[in-house]
Design a protein around this motif. Structure first.
Motif, PDB file in Angstrom:
ATOM      1  N   ILE A  28       0.812  -1.221   0.000  1.00 34.50           N
ATOM      2  CA  ILE A  28       0.000   0.000   0.000  1.00 34.50           C
ATOM      3  C   ILE A  28       0.845   1.271   0.000  1.00 34.50           C
ATOM      4  CG2 ILE A  28      -1.991  -1.079   1.109  1.00 34.50           C
ATOM      5  CD1 ILE A  28      -1.060   0.086   3.760  1.00 34.50           C
ATOM      6  N   SER A  29       2.155   1.143  -0.215  1.00 29.75           N
ATOM      7  CA  SER A  29       3.039   2.304  -0.136  1.00 29.75           C
ATOM      8  C   SER A  29       2.661   3.391  -1.132  1.00 29.75           C
ATOM      9  CB  SER A  29       4.496   1.873  -0.362  1.00 29.75           C
ATOM     10  OG  SER A  29       4.642   1.250  -1.623  1.00 29.75           O
ATOM     11  N   GLU A  30       2.233   3.014  -2.332  1.00 26.53           N
ATOM     12  CA  GLU A  30       1.895   4.006  -3.354  1.00 26.53           C
ATOM     13  C   GLU A  30       0.546   4.683  -3.091  1.00 26.53           C
ATOM     14  OE1 GLU A  30       0.560   2.275  -7.270  1.00 26.53           O
ATOM     15  OE2 GLU A  30       1.376   0.438  -6.330  1.00 26.53           O
ATOM     16  N   TYR A  31      -0.209   4.173  -2.117  1.00 31.02           N
ATOM     17  CA  TYR A  31      -1.531   4.735  -1.821  1.00 31.02           C
ATOM     18  C   TYR A  31      -1.547   5.487  -0.495  1.00 31.02           C
ATOM     19  CZ  TYR A  31      -2.728   1.277  -5.391  1.00 31.02           C
ATOM     20  OH  TYR A  31      -2.770   0.527  -6.545  1.00 31.02           O
ATOM     21  N   ALA A  32      -0.384   5.936  -0.020  1.00 32.58           N
ATOM     22  CA  ALA A  32      -0.284   6.569   1.300  1.00 32.58           C
ATOM     23  C   ALA A  32      -1.216   7.775   1.426  1.00 32.58           C
ATOM     24  CB  ALA A  32       1.161   6.980   1.585  1.00 32.58           C
ATOM     25  N   VAL A  33      -1.281   8.608   0.382  1.00 31.01           N
ATOM     26  CA  VAL A  33      -2.141   9.797   0.430  1.00 31.01           C
ATOM     27  C   VAL A  33      -3.601   9.386   0.561  1.00 31.01           C
ATOM     28  CG1 VAL A  33      -2.967  11.801  -0.860  1.00 31.01           C
ATOM     29  CG2 VAL A  33      -0.527  11.217  -0.875  1.00 31.01           C
ATOM     30  N   PHE A  34      -4.003   8.388  -0.213  1.00 32.20           N
ATOM     31  CA  PHE A  34      -5.384   7.919  -0.148  1.00 32.20           C
ATOM     32  C   PHE A  34      -5.702   7.322   1.221  1.00 32.20           C
ATOM     33  CE2 PHE A  34      -4.680   7.657  -4.812  1.00 32.20           C
ATOM     34  CZ  PHE A  34      -5.704   8.503  -5.212  1.00 32.20           C
ATOM     35  N   VAL A  35      -4.750   6.577   1.792  1.00 32.56           N
ATOM     36  CA  VAL A  35      -4.966   5.972   3.103  1.00 32.56           C
ATOM     37  C   VAL A  35      -5.207   7.066   4.141  1.00 32.56           C
ATOM     38  CG1 VAL A  35      -3.953   4.604   4.964  1.00 32.56           C
ATOM     39  CG2 VAL A  35      -3.652   3.887   2.590  1.00 32.56           C
ATOM     40  N   TYR A  36      -4.388   8.122   4.097  1.00 35.06           N
ATOM     41  CA  TYR A  36      -4.535   9.211   5.069  1.00 35.06           C
ATOM     42  C   TYR A  36      -5.919   9.843   4.981  1.00 35.06           C
ATOM     43  CZ  TYR A  36      -4.132  13.762   7.297  1.00 35.06           C
ATOM     44  OH  TYR A  36      -4.368  14.868   8.082  1.00 35.06           O
ATOM     45  N   PHE A  37      -6.321  10.239   3.778  1.00 34.94           N
ATOM     46  CA  PHE A  37      -7.607  10.912   3.631  1.00 34.94           C
ATOM     47  C   PHE A  37      -8.773   9.957   3.870  1.00 34.94           C
ATOM     48  CE2 PHE A  37      -4.977  14.049   1.381  1.00 34.94           C
ATOM     49  CZ  PHE A  37      -5.402  15.200   2.030  1.00 34.94           C
ATOM     50  N   TYR A  38      -8.575   8.680   3.585  1.00 38.09           N
ATOM     51  CA  TYR A  38      -9.614   7.694   3.905  1.00 38.09           C
ATOM     52  C   TYR A  38      -9.822   7.637   5.412  1.00 38.09           C
ATOM     53  CZ  TYR A  38     -11.930   3.171   4.462  1.00 38.09           C
ATOM     54  OH  TYR A  38     -12.811   2.169   4.816  1.00 38.09           O
ATOM     55  N   VAL A  39      -8.741   7.607   6.173  1.00 35.33           N
ATOM     56  CA  VAL A  39      -8.826   7.497   7.630  1.00 35.33           C
ATOM     57  C   VAL A  39      -9.446   8.740   8.246  1.00 35.33           C
ATOM     58  CG1 VAL A  39      -7.456   7.367   9.756  1.00 35.33           C
ATOM     59  CG2 VAL A  39      -6.940   5.828   7.855  1.00 35.33           C
ATOM     60  N   VAL A  40      -8.988   9.935   7.849  1.00 38.02           N
ATOM     61  CA  VAL A  40      -9.500  11.152   8.488  1.00 38.02           C
ATOM     62  C   VAL A  40     -10.948  11.417   8.078  1.00 38.02           C
ATOM     63  CG1 VAL A  40      -7.204  12.173   8.710  1.00 38.02           C
ATOM     64  CG2 VAL A  40      -8.575  12.679   6.677  1.00 38.02           C
ATOM     65  N   SER A  41     -11.304  11.113   6.841  1.00 36.17           N
ATOM     66  CA  SER A  41     -12.707  11.310   6.428  1.00 36.17           C
ATOM     67  C   SER A  41     -13.616  10.308   7.136  1.00 36.17           C
ATOM     68  CB  SER A  41     -12.845  11.173   4.913  1.00 36.17           C
ATOM     69  OG  SER A  41     -12.542   9.858   4.469  1.00 36.17           O
ATOM     70  N   LEU A  42     -13.129   9.075   7.333  1.00 33.12           N
ATOM     71  CA  LEU A  42     -13.910   8.074   8.063  1.00 33.12           C
ATOM     72  C   LEU A  42     -14.101   8.500   9.511  1.00 33.12           C
ATOM     73  CD1 LEU A  42     -15.259   5.267   8.090  1.00 33.12           C
ATOM     74  CD2 LEU A  42     -13.010   4.288   8.620  1.00 33.12           C
ATOM     75  N   ALA A  43     -13.040   9.043  10.130  1.00 33.94           N
ATOM     76  CA  ALA A  43     -13.137   9.500  11.516  1.00 33.94           C
ATOM     77  C   ALA A  43     -14.178  10.608  11.649  1.00 33.94           C
ATOM     78  CB  ALA A  43     -11.773   9.996  11.998  1.00 33.94           C
ATOM     79  N   ALA A  44     -14.181  11.560  10.707  1.00 38.00           N
ATOM     80  CA  ALA A  44     -15.138  12.665  10.764  1.00 38.00           C
ATOM     81  C   ALA A  44     -16.572  12.176  10.579  1.00 38.00           C
ATOM     82  CB  ALA A  44     -14.791  13.704   9.696  1.00 38.00           C
ATOM     83  N   SER A  45     -16.789  11.287   9.624  1.00 38.63           N
ATOM     84  CA  SER A  45     -18.158  10.801   9.383  1.00 38.63           C
ATOM     85  C   SER A  45     -18.662   9.996  10.578  1.00 38.63           C
ATOM     86  CB  SER A  45     -18.210   9.962   8.102  1.00 38.63           C
ATOM     87  OG  SER A  45     -17.424   8.795   8.208  1.00 38.63           O
ATOM     88  N   GLN A  46     -17.791   9.176  11.170  1.00 42.35           N
ATOM     89  CA  GLN A  46     -18.205   8.396  12.338  1.00 42.35           C
ATOM     90  C   GLN A  46     -18.551   9.299  13.511  1.00 42.35           C
ATOM     91  OE1 GLN A  46     -15.197   5.491  13.273  1.00 42.35           O
ATOM     92  NE2 GLN A  46     -15.785   4.119  11.606  1.00 42.35           N
ATOM     93  N   LEU A  47     -17.738  10.330  13.736  1.00 40.70           N
ATOM     94  CA  LEU A  47     -17.973  11.227  14.866  1.00 40.70           C
ATOM     95  C   LEU A  47     -19.335  11.901  14.762  1.00 40.70           C
ATOM     96  CD1 LEU A  47     -17.087  12.870  17.370  1.00 40.70           C
ATOM     97  CD2 LEU A  47     -16.146  14.557  15.756  1.00 40.70           C
ATOM     98  N   TYR A  48     -19.634  12.490  13.616  1.00 37.72           N
ATOM     99  CA  TYR A  48     -20.854  13.289  13.519  1.00 37.72           C
ATOM    100  C   TYR A  48     -22.093  12.425  13.329  1.00 37.72           C
ATOM    101  CZ  TYR A  48     -17.650  17.148  13.590  1.00 37.72           C
ATOM    102  OH  TYR A  48     -16.674  18.027  13.993  1.00 37.72           O
ATOM    103  N   LEU A  49     -21.944  11.209  12.832  1.00 39.01           N
ATOM    104  CA  LEU A  49     -23.081  10.281  12.842  1.00 39.01           C
ATOM    105  C   LEU A  49     -23.377   9.834  14.272  1.00 39.01           C
ATOM    106  CD1 LEU A  49     -22.491   8.086   9.660  1.00 39.01           C
ATOM    107  CD2 LEU A  49     -24.310   9.756  10.020  1.00 39.01           C
ATOM    108  N   CYS A  50     -22.317   9.591  15.064  1.00 38.20           N
ATOM    109  CA  CYS A  50     -22.509   9.263  16.485  1.00 38.20           C
ATOM    110  C   CYS A  50     -23.132  10.442  17.228  1.00 38.20           C
ATOM    111  CB  CYS A  50     -21.173   8.878  17.123  1.00 38.20           C
ATOM    112  SG  CYS A  50     -20.608   7.200  16.750  1.00 38.20           S
TER     113      CYS A  50
END
Length: 353
Positions: A102-124
């Protein structure tokens, strides 16, 4: 309990089924190796989000359900911790680059994680404020965004792994924006002093749940990493598809357990609490066992129609995963008592076994 189950069903059943029937799209648009990569990214996100956010979404939901709760202060604390987590999350870049898959997808991994964290927080946040209709609509919108964007990126633009991850990042972000607007979470965006005592209580509750989340991750997702490292991403792609049948069962059981969590809190201390809990458990056991038996029966013929030929051998692993899913359903039901009494140490103790 029936009312809450219906509300969660309206919001979850459609979205879960849409996700389930997107699998033929993924298995035809992505090779087994590519699907193994995107599943690995999702697995990384599952463990990274609670670590970076201190599992604060669980506290936001639970503390907001208390009588006379100050939801603005609670959401403010959640927002602050997620923002800090986004900065700490920059460590994802060097970590991803140490893994060839997954080394070539590092940017996508970062934004996937932070966007998932934000959506989970505000849905909760919506769940904690008991805006269950808005919460259910949010789940439907999230899945709708994922479906439309995946069709666009995978079928029209043919972007493969990049397109799949872009679809999820954008869908997570749009869902978070929706939840912030309808739940008026924007009112918590202020530089006013954070309630320190409340922060300590919320952090104490949620931090203890991090090891529990990690233990569940070990049981549910760590095998993806082991399969990838031992056999390859193609094998993980097939293994990920075999999880989709148990996921179909969890569509129903997770909806019920969400509704049960609310009912358990509301019924705490009732004179007939024990009889009520036992009756619900008996019904849950019977229903879950019947679904599992039915799904095992139809697995082979269903997969022959459901996925591309390269993924068909996934049927071999479905029965074992279904059995595990059955017992996880029961475990989630019993664990509701920890949520009722804010006993996060109970979660940790039971999770360690």
């Amino acid at each position: 309990l029936i009312k809450n189950t219906i509300i969660f069903t309206l919001g979850n059943l459609g979205s879960k089924l849409i996700s389930f029937f997107l699998i033929p799209l993924y298995t035809n648009a992505l090779t087994t190796a590519e699907y193994g990569v995107v599943d690995l990214v999702a697995t990384v996100g599952t463990v990274a989000v609670p670590l970076l956010t201190l599992n604060i979404c669980e506290s936001v939901m639970r503390f907001a359900l208390d009588k006379d709760a100050n939801t603005r202060k609670i959401t403010q604390i959640g927002t602050g911790i997620v923002l800090i987590g986004m900065m700490v999350g920059l460590l994802i870049f060097p970590i991803c680059r140490s893994f060839d898959k997954i080394s070539e997808y590092a940017v996508f991994v970062y934004f996937y994680v932070v966007s998932l964290a934000a959506s989970q927080l505000y849905l909760c946040d919506l769940r904690g404020k008991e805006l269950l209709i808005y919460y259910s609509i949010g789940n439907v919108l999230h899945t709708f965004f994922i479906a439309v964007l995946n069709i666009l990126f995978l079928l029209v633009f043919k972007e493969g792994v990049d397109g799949y991850l872009k679809a999820y990042i954008i869908a997570n972000t749009l869902t978070a924006i929706y939840a912030i607007i309808v739940g008026k979470g924007y009112k918590s965006f202020s530089f006013s002093r954070i309630d320190r005592d409340l922060l300590i209580k919320m952090a104490r509750y949620s931090v203890v749940l991090i090891p529990n989340s990690f233990m569940w991750w070990i049981m549910n997702s760590s095998d993806r990493i082991m399969v990838t490292s031992m056999i390859g991403t193609a094998a993980n792609g097939i293994y990920a598809v075999s999880y989709k049948i148990p996921t179909l069962m969890s569509v129903f059981t997770s909806i019920f357990n969400q509704a049960w969590g609310y009912s358990a809190i509301k019924e705490d201390g009732a004179t007939d609490e024990l009889d009520y809990n036992n009756k619900v458990l008996r019904l849950l056991v019977a229903f879950t066992m019947l679904i599992a038996i039915g799904l095992i029966t139809i697995t082979k013929p269903f997969l022959s129609l459901y996925v591309a030929k390269a993924y068909y051998e996934a049927w071999k692993y479905v029965p074992f995963l279904l059995i595990g899913s059955v017992y996880m359903t029961f475990g989630t039901f019993f664990a509701s008592s920890y949520t009722v009494h804010k006993d996060s140490f109970g979660y940790l103790f039971s999770g360690s076994f």
